[in-house]
Design an enzyme around this catalytic site. Sequence first.
Site, mmCIF file in Angstrom:
data_model
loop_
_atom_site.group_PDB
_atom_site.id
_atom_site.type_symbol
_atom_site.label_atom_id
_atom_site.label_comp_id
_atom_site.label_asym_id
_atom_site.label_seq_id
_atom_site.Cartn_x
_atom_site.Cartn_y
_atom_site.Cartn_z
ATOM 1 N N HIS A 185 -147.400 23.067 115.553
ATOM 2 C CA HIS A 185 -146.447 23.970 114.900
ATOM 3 C C HIS A 185 -146.514 23.872 113.390
ATOM 4 O O HIS A 185 -146.364 24.858 112.680
ATOM 5 C CB HIS A 185 -145.028 23.687 115.393
ATOM 6 C CG HIS A 185 -144.794 24.315 116.716
ATOM 7 N ND1 HIS A 185 -144.025 23.770 117.693
ATOM 8 C CD2 HIS A 185 -145.284 25.451 117.215
ATOM 9 C CE1 HIS A 185 -144.038 24.559 118.738
ATOM 10 N NE2 HIS A 185 -144.804 25.581 118.480
ATOM 11 N N CYS A 198 -168.444 33.813 116.023
ATOM 12 C CA CYS A 198 -167.153 34.391 116.406
ATOM 13 C C CYS A 198 -166.143 33.325 116.794
ATOM 14 O O CYS A 198 -165.129 33.629 117.393
ATOM 15 C CB CYS A 198 -167.327 35.417 117.516
ATOM 16 S SG CYS A 198 -167.979 34.716 119.028
HETATM 17 C C1 PEP Z 1 -165.818 29.986 121.042
HETATM 18 O O1 PEP Z 1 -165.953 29.179 121.956
HETATM 19 O O2 PEP Z 1 -166.028 29.716 119.839
HETATM 20 C C2 PEP Z 1 -165.368 31.349 121.325
HETATM 21 C C3 PEP Z 1 -165.355 32.276 120.375
HETATM 22 O O3 PEP Z 1 -164.910 31.599 122.576
HETATM 23 P P1 PEP Z 1 -163.442 31.152 123.081
HETATM 24 O O4 PEP Z 1 -162.707 30.600 121.900
HETATM 25 O O5 PEP Z 1 -162.809 32.359 123.646
HETATM 26 O O6 PEP Z 1 -163.788 30.116 124.110
#
Ligand code: PEP
Length: 554
Positions: A182, A485
């Site tokens: 938090h 990502c």
């Molecule tokens: C990751 O593992 O970095 C990813 C983008 O997928 P998730 O966070 O949904 O597992």
Amino acid sequence: MLSGTPVVAGVAYAPVMWPGPRPELPGPGEPPADVEAECDRFAAATVIVADRLRVRASAGTGVASEVLSATAALAEDRGWVGAAQKLIRAGSPAPNAAVDATEQFAAVFTKLGGLMAERVTDLMDVRDRVLAELAGDPEPGLAQPTSEVILFADDLAPADTSGLDPSMVRGLATRFGGPTSHTAIIARQLGIPCVVAVADLTAVPAGTPVMLDGTAGTVTLGCDADDARAQVAESLRQSELVSRWTGPGRTADGVEVSILANVQDGASARTATDFPVAGIGLFRTELAFLDRAAEPTVAEQTTLYREVVDAFASDSGAHTAKVVIRTLDAGSDKPLLFADQGTEANPALGVRGLRIAFADPGLLDRQLDAIALAAQATGGSPWVMAPMVATAAEARGFAAKVRERGLTAGVMIEIPSAALLAPAILAEVDFVSIGTNDLTQYTMAADRMSSELAGLTDPWQPAVLTLIDRVASSGAQVGKSVGVCGEAAADPLLSCVLVGMGVTSLSSAPAAAAGVGAALADVTLAQCQAAARAALATADPAAARLAAAEALHA
Ligand code: PEP
Ligand code: MG
């Protein structure tokens, strides 16, 4: 210099403030004369505590308010109140029962791990509030500072963090907590530079001037005051740049980098268009179906995918923005009822992501059919990628299914084997996207939800950087797009390093886009490359951050 996990970027320089002591825990007491009256006294205290938290929740906004409401609910949790009353009926005075019931629940939360474990701080805060109420003492918590401070704490309870005044509390450092605690959530909302999981924090007494660097994850003692103030000014200059940045993503010398958003449904995709992002780099489809008992039909799925693809259509209806859809990443931390694998001894290493399609290819086929129908209906051409791919054969099989439907095929690189085999995997697909959250978890063998292991689940770990570098340079060699990502793509400094390695797109929570875009706009590709080389030459995350920052601004 003390090091921890950086959570909110920015530099602050001010004296340390520690919160006041929590209420003393009760010693052994006499059994209550009237246990039912004692049960009522306990219940009444929990109601008062919950009411006060709710009043604060309604005075606040956004995440801070939600967090306070959740804590209020914890104060009146039937299980917790019931456990305490059971102890009272067995002879405990109410304060002792509050302490013992909290201990029982904290043990359960800790065992559950992840987000639940991070709620232990909230439970302890509720306990302390109930203890103060039972003793007739004022509410425990933070006094409002009257001059600028950097707040140090073991961890902050929601009730403390929600009332923070960012004009006085210039920085936050905690001994415990992870990036999803938090403290971290509220610090992000308030934009207060923040570092969590800093060991040795208690060695720094109140009143000591310190410089906190929320980008590097450091707390420096004994620094030169003028130097520290210059760094604060530079960080303010950076935040000015961030607030003015509107895209598109490119380095100071014009190298294009797509800055994209991570979304989970049509609504979040539409919200993302309010941020300076060029499209969607990761649509986590499984998150749209967490509440579904049965597999959504192809028609239902098509409607959802159309919504997401349409979110970034231009005013004239053209679909030129990039949209990357990930097929279901069910299992482990994201279980789906309709793709349940039963009890697995080790779900993070079990049947999750693409692996679910090994036994049930129909699930994947129907999802790909729906994506293809959404593409046809919208005239868009979304890219499609699979999660949790470990081998080149898996990539080949997936790509074939995607291409059969006229779509562009990619895979996520989030298992170390996939990173090590990057050239072979890239030969099978049109693009890859590195999921740094899982890649870090699996490289470091450290649960990504564990706050205790926050030092290991850090994408700046040189082992992780080495794997990313391998993937990015393999992509550059064959001219295929390599995205990132995971959360690493939300870190402005790390983003420069990633671009220096050859990463071509960065996708994360849309709120991070401007910070990343502004950081890239301030540096050249050659500087990014120097930062990447410097970070790769280090042996720990703190050294990697420092080396990258120095190389970038040399
Ligand atoms: C990751 O593992 O970095 C990813 C983008 O997928 P998730 O966070 O949904 O597992
Ligand atoms: Mg992942």
